[in-house]
Design a protein around this motif. Sequence first.
Motif, PDB file in Angstrom:
ATOM      1  N   SER A 155     -12.711  30.959  -6.922  1.00 41.81           N
ATOM      2  CA  SER A 155     -13.096  31.072  -5.517  1.00 41.81           C
ATOM      3  C   SER A 155     -13.425  29.697  -4.942  1.00 41.81           C
ATOM      4  O   SER A 155     -13.542  28.712  -5.660  1.00 41.81           O
ATOM      5  N   LYS A 156     -13.584  29.662  -3.625  1.00 37.51           N
ATOM      6  CA  LYS A 156     -13.743  28.385  -2.908  1.00 37.51           C
ATOM      7  C   LYS A 156     -15.127  27.770  -3.126  1.00 37.51           C
ATOM      8  O   LYS A 156     -16.001  28.358  -3.751  1.00 37.51           O
ATOM      9  N   MET A 157     -15.299  26.586  -2.573  1.00 35.81           N
ATOM     10  CA  MET A 157     -16.505  25.781  -2.817  1.00 35.81           C
ATOM     11  C   MET A 157     -17.759  26.420  -2.224  1.00 35.81           C
ATOM     12  O   MET A 157     -18.831  26.371  -2.819  1.00 35.81           O
ATOM     13  N   PHE A 158     -17.632  26.996  -1.030  1.00 37.09           N
ATOM     14  CA  PHE A 158     -18.836  27.489  -0.351  1.00 37.09           C
ATOM     15  C   PHE A 158     -18.703  28.930   0.137  1.00 37.09           C
ATOM     16  O   PHE A 158     -19.488  29.383   0.959  1.00 37.09           O
ATOM     17  N   CYS A 159     -17.661  29.649  -0.325  1.00 37.27           N
ATOM     18  CA  CYS A 159     -17.513  31.058   0.047  1.00 37.27           C
ATOM     19  C   CYS A 159     -16.770  31.775  -1.076  1.00 37.27           C
ATOM     20  O   CYS A 159     -16.349  31.132  -2.037  1.00 37.27           O
ATOM     21  N   GLY A 160     -16.579  33.074  -0.944  1.00 30.17           N
ATOM     22  CA  GLY A 160     -15.975  33.843  -2.031  1.00 30.17           C
ATOM     23  C   GLY A 160     -14.461  33.980  -1.931  1.00 30.17           C
ATOM     24  O   GLY A 160     -13.841  34.677  -2.732  1.00 30.17           O
ATOM     25  N   CYS A 161     -13.825  33.306  -0.962  1.00 32.88           N
ATOM     26  CA  CYS A 161     -12.380  33.442  -0.790  1.00 32.88           C
ATOM     27  C   CYS A 161     -11.625  32.927  -2.013  1.00 32.88           C
ATOM     28  O   CYS A 161     -12.051  31.977  -2.662  1.00 32.88           O
ATOM     29  N   SER A 162     -10.466  33.555  -2.265  1.00 33.88           N
ATOM     30  CA  SER A 162      -9.651  33.172  -3.414  1.00 33.88           C
ATOM     31  C   SER A 162      -9.017  31.793  -3.217  1.00 33.88           C
ATOM     32  O   SER A 162      -8.698  31.400  -2.105  1.00 33.88           O
ATOM     33  N   GLN A 212      -6.398  34.018   3.035  1.00 35.36           N
ATOM     34  CA  GLN A 212      -7.544  33.790   2.151  1.00 35.36           C
ATOM     35  C   GLN A 212      -8.601  32.976   2.889  1.00 35.36           C
ATOM     36  O   GLN A 212      -8.849  31.821   2.582  1.00 35.36           O
ATOM     37  N   THR A 213      -9.152  33.621   3.902  1.00 33.99           N
ATOM     38  CA  THR A 213     -10.117  32.934   4.764  1.00 33.99           C
ATOM     39  C   THR A 213     -11.252  33.883   5.119  1.00 33.99           C
ATOM     40  O   THR A 213     -11.123  35.103   4.974  1.00 33.99           O
ATOM     41  N   CYS A 214     -12.355  33.309   5.568  1.00 29.40           N
ATOM     42  CA  CYS A 214     -13.504  34.101   6.018  1.00 29.40           C
ATOM     43  C   CYS A 214     -14.270  33.254   7.029  1.00 29.40           C
ATOM     44  O   CYS A 214     -13.919  32.091   7.249  1.00 29.40           O
ATOM     45  N   PRO A 215     -15.316  33.781   7.648  1.00 33.66           N
ATOM     46  CA  PRO A 215     -16.053  32.991   8.647  1.00 33.66           C
ATOM     47  C   PRO A 215     -16.531  31.635   8.106  1.00 33.66           C
ATOM     48  O   PRO A 215     -16.552  30.651   8.853  1.00 33.66           O
ATOM     49  N   VAL A 216     -16.874  31.544   6.790  1.00 33.65           N
ATOM     50  CA  VAL A 216     -17.383  30.271   6.267  1.00 33.65           C
ATOM     51  C   VAL A 216     -16.293  29.205   6.261  1.00 33.65           C
ATOM     52  O   VAL A 216     -16.470  28.119   6.808  1.00 33.65           O
ATOM     53  N   CYS A 217     -15.136  29.540   5.645  1.00 39.96           N
ATOM     54  CA  CYS A 217     -14.107  28.493   5.519  1.00 39.96           C
ATOM     55  C   CYS A 217     -13.291  28.343   6.798  1.00 39.96           C
ATOM     56  O   CYS A 217     -12.480  27.429   6.902  1.00 39.96           O
ATOM     57  N   LEU A 218     -13.513  29.231   7.785  1.00 41.78           N
ATOM     58  CA  LEU A 218     -12.921  29.029   9.108  1.00 41.78           C
ATOM     59  C   LEU A 218     -13.897  28.317  10.037  1.00 41.78           C
ATOM     60  O   LEU A 218     -13.574  28.022  11.184  1.00 41.78           O
TER      61      LEU A 218
END
Length: 482
Positions: free
Chosen positions: A19-26, A36-42
């Motif tokens: 998963s990513k550095m600061f969120c759970g995205c793959s 593979q995005t969410c509010p954190v990495c967007l």
Amino acid sequence: MDYETVIGLEIHVQLLTQSKMFCGCSTRFGAPPNTQTCPVCLGLPGALPVINRRAVELGLRAALVLHCTVHPTSQFHRKNYYYPDLPKNYQISQYQYLEHPPLATDGYLEIEVDGQRRRVGIRRVHLEEDTGKLVHPEEGNVSWVDYNRSGVPLMEIVTYPDLRSPQEARAFLLKLRQVLQYAEVSTGRMEEGTLRCDANVSLRRPGEPLGVRTEVKNMNSIRSVERALAYEVARQRELLERGEAVVQETRHWDERRGVTFASRSKEEAEDYRYFPEPDLVPVEVTPEWLEEVRRGVPELPDARRDRIMAQYALGRYDAELLVQTRATADFFEAAVAAHPSPKAIANWMLGEVSAYLNEHNLEIEQLRITPAQLAELVRLVEDGTISGRIAKDVIAEMLQTGDSPRSIVDRQGLVQISDEAALRETVEAVIQDNPGPVRDVLAGKEKAVAFLVGQVMRRTQGRANPALVQRLLRERLGLLGG
Ligand code: ADP
Ligand code: MG
Ligand code: ZN
């Protein structure tokens, strides 16, 4: 006095996390854009980052393997700049800021060039996040952005300006990639972008302070880094010899033309307005945690080489080649586990298999044959089913087709002739047809025996059992016991 070359590298490595550095995205590569995005990495307002523990552990692993000092607390910072692939308008990174050090500093990696061992100093190891990816299609007046890569964990490794030639830079990158792969920190593939390298280079007269440097980017293989640096060294030398100055700038490597060129400079006093990331707590590394990470570091290349030498009674040279990549060492040990003939297996791997890989420019992971199949080939030779001569044809066929040695041997009727009666006939015919060599044998010339054996092998298309042919020949000529 000639100029001395000075090189320092900045290397970005993608960490092997799910998963990513600061969120759970793959972090899986190759997914459709922006899936593979969410509010954190967007970077959506109000979204809060959380540090990926595994990424920190992999950073610590790298720090340990590079003999760095790990700092008990380090702090993430915001590196502010505006670009469409960076949705927050800042990158979360680590920075030397007042009392906040990066994750780890002041280590080294040992390299060997022309038999000379040298330590290359590591200035720092820090963690950060990747950006998204911009795509500029040829058609239409548009650009696309894919945020799947936004927030993927990266580690930056910065060396001291300790490298003295493009060859040393190459040796350093090969060694770094090797240890990072062994430590399972990264796949370290420049071709796939999981390892990227910017190279800083300058010239000076020995003993003088550092010269003005340029930074070269856009190399996509270790070989390209070496070539780009060699070009840049020659270019700077020419300038200096003409009495002109080297301009501090970023230059891009053009792989096809084999040159570097100055890129529009967003140069110099770029002000990133670093400040501590208020949404993240400091990274605290306790001695216990560090010890736990240390215990989890997989066997490294030098240790594996020494173990392979001891465990399988191989020479240093062979063992060194077998541990060159982790996949090669794994292949070797899997084959030996299937059939315990380490020397023979090593010989095939370092001979025919390695020649095939070089010839076709392949990695061992792309081989069609399995370790078990190589083991089977060795067994077929050892139990006398096929001769060593025939085995060379069989492995060539195996490498081409991926078929098992047994099926190739059966299909092509390659089973070794160990039938005494049949071989006696051939031996007899060879003796009749070669009176000269036979006289030599009887006169005590050992070399002539080998010639006659060779004739029998030839008439059987290499399928005769050579040891048996020897015995039959000697018996027939009354030389038994020779
Ligand atoms: P920046 O802050 O601009 O990235 P750094 O001082 O961090 O610059 O250095 C970046 C890299 O450049 C390091 O690997 C360092 O060893 C190397 N470097 C610095 N000065 C020189 C120089 N004069 N010649 C060659 N390499 C250099
Ligand atoms: Mg830098
Ligand atoms: Zn996300």
